[in-house]
Design a protein around this motif. Structure first.
Motif, PDB file in Angstrom:
ATOM      1  N   ARG A  67       0.813  -1.220   0.000  1.00  0.00           N
ATOM      2  CA  ARG A  67       0.000   0.000   0.000  1.00  0.00           C
ATOM      3  C   ARG A  67       0.847   1.270   0.000  1.00  0.00           C
ATOM      4  N   PHE A  68       1.872   1.336   0.862  1.00  0.00           N
ATOM      5  CA  PHE A  68       2.606   2.596   1.039  1.00  0.00           C
ATOM      6  C   PHE A  68       3.948   2.640   0.317  1.00  0.00           C
ATOM      7  N   PHE A  69       4.446   1.483  -0.132  1.00  0.00           N
ATOM      8  CA  PHE A  69       5.757   1.487  -0.781  1.00  0.00           C
ATOM      9  C   PHE A  69       5.708   0.917  -2.201  1.00  0.00           C
ATOM     10  N   GLY A  70       4.491   0.713  -2.705  1.00  0.00           N
ATOM     11  CA  GLY A  70       4.302   0.316  -4.102  1.00  0.00           C
ATOM     12  C   GLY A  70       4.951  -0.998  -4.478  1.00  0.00           C
ATOM     13  N   MET A  71       5.110  -1.890  -3.503  1.00  0.00           N
ATOM     14  CA  MET A  71       5.743  -3.184  -3.813  1.00  0.00           C
ATOM     15  C   MET A  71       4.713  -4.191  -4.330  1.00  0.00           C
ATOM     16  N   SER A  72       5.187  -5.105  -5.170  1.00  0.00           N
ATOM     17  CA  SER A  72       4.354  -6.234  -5.599  1.00  0.00           C
ATOM     18  C   SER A  72       4.167  -7.142  -4.378  1.00  0.00           C
ATOM     19  N   HIS A  73       3.216  -8.075  -4.465  1.00  0.00           N
ATOM     20  CA  HIS A  73       2.986  -8.983  -3.339  1.00  0.00           C
ATOM     21  C   HIS A  73       4.249  -9.802  -3.045  1.00  0.00           C
ATOM     22  N   ALA A  74       4.891 -10.265  -4.097  1.00  0.00           N
ATOM     23  CA  ALA A  74       6.101 -11.100  -3.943  1.00  0.00           C
ATOM     24  C   ALA A  74       7.236 -10.309  -3.279  1.00  0.00           C
ATOM     25  N   GLN A  75       7.446  -9.084  -3.761  1.00  0.00           N
ATOM     26  CA  GLN A  75       8.480  -8.182  -3.190  1.00  0.00           C
ATOM     27  C   GLN A  75       8.178  -7.917  -1.722  1.00  0.00           C
ATOM     28  N   ALA A  76       6.919  -7.577  -1.457  1.00  0.00           N
ATOM     29  CA  ALA A  76       6.485  -7.229  -0.102  1.00  0.00           C
ATOM     30  C   ALA A  76       6.684  -8.419   0.838  1.00  0.00           C
ATOM     31  N   PHE A  77       6.358  -9.609   0.363  1.00  0.00           N
ATOM     32  CA  PHE A  77       6.506 -10.814   1.194  1.00  0.00           C
ATOM     33  C   PHE A  77       7.989 -11.043   1.529  1.00  0.00           C
ATOM     34  N   GLU A  78       8.818 -10.854   0.524  1.00  0.00           N
ATOM     35  CA  GLU A  78      10.271 -11.033   0.687  1.00  0.00           C
ATOM     36  C   GLU A  78      10.829 -10.069   1.740  1.00  0.00           C
ATOM     37  N   ILE A  79      10.480  -8.793   1.623  1.00  0.00           N
ATOM     38  CA  ILE A  79      10.971  -7.767   2.573  1.00  0.00           C
ATOM     39  C   ILE A  79      10.417  -8.029   3.979  1.00  0.00           C
ATOM     40  N   MET A  80       9.139  -8.418   4.039  1.00  0.00           N
ATOM     41  CA  MET A  80       8.536  -8.733   5.344  1.00  0.00           C
ATOM     42  C   MET A  80       9.322  -9.850   6.033  1.00  0.00           C
ATOM     43  N   LEU A  81       9.681 -10.887   5.261  1.00  0.00           N
ATOM     44  CA  LEU A  81      10.448 -12.011   5.827  1.00  0.00           C
ATOM     45  C   LEU A  81      11.831 -11.572   6.289  1.00  0.00           C
ATOM     46  N   THR A  82      12.441 -10.653   5.537  1.00  0.00           N
ATOM     47  CA  THR A  82      13.754 -10.108   5.930  1.00  0.00           C
ATOM     48  C   THR A  82      13.641  -9.418   7.289  1.00  0.00           C
TER      49      THR A  82
END
Ligand code: TYC
Length: 124
Positions: A67-82
């Motif tokens: 929502r706030f950083f314009g990431m794709s779902h896959a990108q967002a999931f990756e960063i969340m896991l990091t």
């Protein structure tokens, strides 16, 4: 080619040319720097960081990153896991004003959903 007296009068002295190049006018005693070379310093950039906690649901963090950083779902999931594994991650780099806005948006969204998610910024 012969220089007339008028040509000689019009010609600038080396001293005058130097003063122009240095941007100084007047006597050496009272010279004032008038050089106005445009200073084009780039504004500082700020990293926006997302912090881990034990309570915010993973899917909520993914939604924040989309929502706030314009990431794709896959990108967002990756960063969340990091963030989940390492404790913190940079989620974007922005001007001071944009970084401040992103932090406020995330903090407000988390607060409204009663999650303890923390978002901060620091100078790069
Ligand atoms: N650690 C959280 C959990 O296990 C998930 C989480 C990830 C929380 C990233 C915050 O910034 C965060 N539910």
């Amino acid at each position: 080619m012969t220089k007339t007296r008028r040509d000689a009068d019009r010609a600038m002295s080396w001293q005058q040319l130097q003063m122009m190049a240095r941007g100084t006018v007047g006597d050496s005693d009272t010279s004032v720097v008038t050089d106005t070379r445009p200073k084009t310093k780039r504004p500082p950039l700020y990293k926006v960081l997302l912090l881990n906690d034990d309570y915010t649901p993973m899917e909520f963090v993914v939604a924040v990153l989309e929502r706030f950083f314009g990431m794709s779902h896959a990108q967002a999931f990756e960063i969340m896991l990091t963030v989940h594994k390492k404790g913190v991650a940079v989620v974007g780099v922005f001007s001071h004003e944009i970084a401040e806005t992103k932090v406020a948006q995330v903090m407000d969204f988390a607060r409204r959903h009663q999650h303890p998610l923390q978002c901060t910024m620091e100078k790069e």
